[in-house]
Design a protein around this motif. Structure first.
Motif: not given
Length: 296
Positions: A83-101
């Motif tokens: 399920h290689p497509e999940v990698a992009a989903l994880v990174l999208e989730w992290f970007e939405e959650w994180s406020d780090a520069e």
């Protein structure tokens, strides 16, 4: 496919199951690493710190990927190769959650799905930063435990939580304050796949614990992870770290393990641990690199 946020030990087990089902010597995580990362410090088993987040992607009742934001600027992830497509989903989730520069992720070199997703999301590999290297050892080639005059080796007993936590803290505190204590080590000992017979310590002539090696066995794969090993500063330079590790690896083989893995630093700035493990017969496989991006 569904996504759920972490709610307790059941989600950790789902993440460990993913690691077990997809394990190879070059996989990012072994199930034991997740147990150590979760319980090395006192935690509420059903809640995360305010500065961390975990989310799990599942299909047909099985985890196919997870993201573990250990801090707003640091993500760990693993994805089912099917399920290689999940990698992009994880990174999208992290970007939405994180406020780090500035954000960083660790990835195994050659993990095509994760590396492609990281590149598409603007992350770049940091070749000059410290990195780790997976090492593996076929237990059929295991060397005998050497005698170290004045010391003996044995497994930890279930009522030795305080002593076992103390030897870890004493071995690691010269690198910075350790968060391990008796409470956290008790939680660790209760977590899957901890086994007391694979938690080995070296004793000095007085019977005090002075070095330790913990090995995690995944019974589904027969793979054991060495994590962590330590020796009190006053007892270093006598071969104890390597000897106690070999004692734990013999216990691993006796328990049905077939292969051992360890992931020390691989860069020249911190050569000691990998030198010890290669001296025991471990062979390097894949590097684990940091990838970073500016979110500004």
């Amino acid at each position: 496919m569904t996504r759920r946020d972490f709610s307790g030990p059941g989600d950790l087990r789902a993440m460990q199951d993913l690691c077990s089902r997809t394990w190879t010597p070059t996989s990012r995580f072994h199930p034991g690493q997740l147990a150590w990362s979760r319980y090395y410090r006192p935690v509420d088993p059903f809640a995360l710190e305010a500065t961390e987040a975990v989310s799990v992607w599942a299909q047909d009742g099985h985890a196919v990927g997870f993201g573990w934001a250990e801090a707003p600027d640091w993500l760990e992830l693993q994805v089912d190769p099917d399920h290689p497509e999940v990698a992009a989903l994880v990174l999208e989730w992290f970007e939405e959650w994180s406020d780090a520069e500035e954000q960083s992720v660790m990835a195994v070199e050659g993990d095509a799905a994760v590396e492609a997703a990281l590149a598409d999301a603007g992350f770049l590999p940091q070749e000059q930063e410290p990195f780790f290297t997976h090492h593996v050892l076929d237990l059929e080639a295991l060397r005998p435990v050497p005698a170290v005059p004045g010391y003996t080796f044995r497994a930890v007993q279930s009522d030795e939580v305080v002593e076992r936590a103390a030897v870890h803290v004493g071995a690691w505190s010269d690198l910075g304050p350790s968060q391990v204590d008796a409470s956290s080590y008790g939680q660790l000992m209760a977590a899957w796949p901890y086994r007391g017979d694979l938690d080995v310590v070296a004793l000095d002539a007085s019977g005090a614990m002075v070095a330790s090696a913990l090995v995690w066995l995944d019974p589904a794969t027969g793979a054991g992870l060495v994590e962590p090993v330590g020796c009190l500063p006053a007892h270093r330079g006598r071969g104890l770290a390597g000897a106690v590790t070999l004692a734990a690896l013999h216990a691993l083989r006796d328990a049905g393990g077939r292969v051992a893995q360890v992931t020390p630093r691989g860069d020249d700035a911190y050569p000691g641990p990998q030198r010890i493990y290669r001296g025991l017969g471990f062979e390097p496989t894949a590097r684990v690199l940091t990838w970073s991006r500016s979110a500004g």
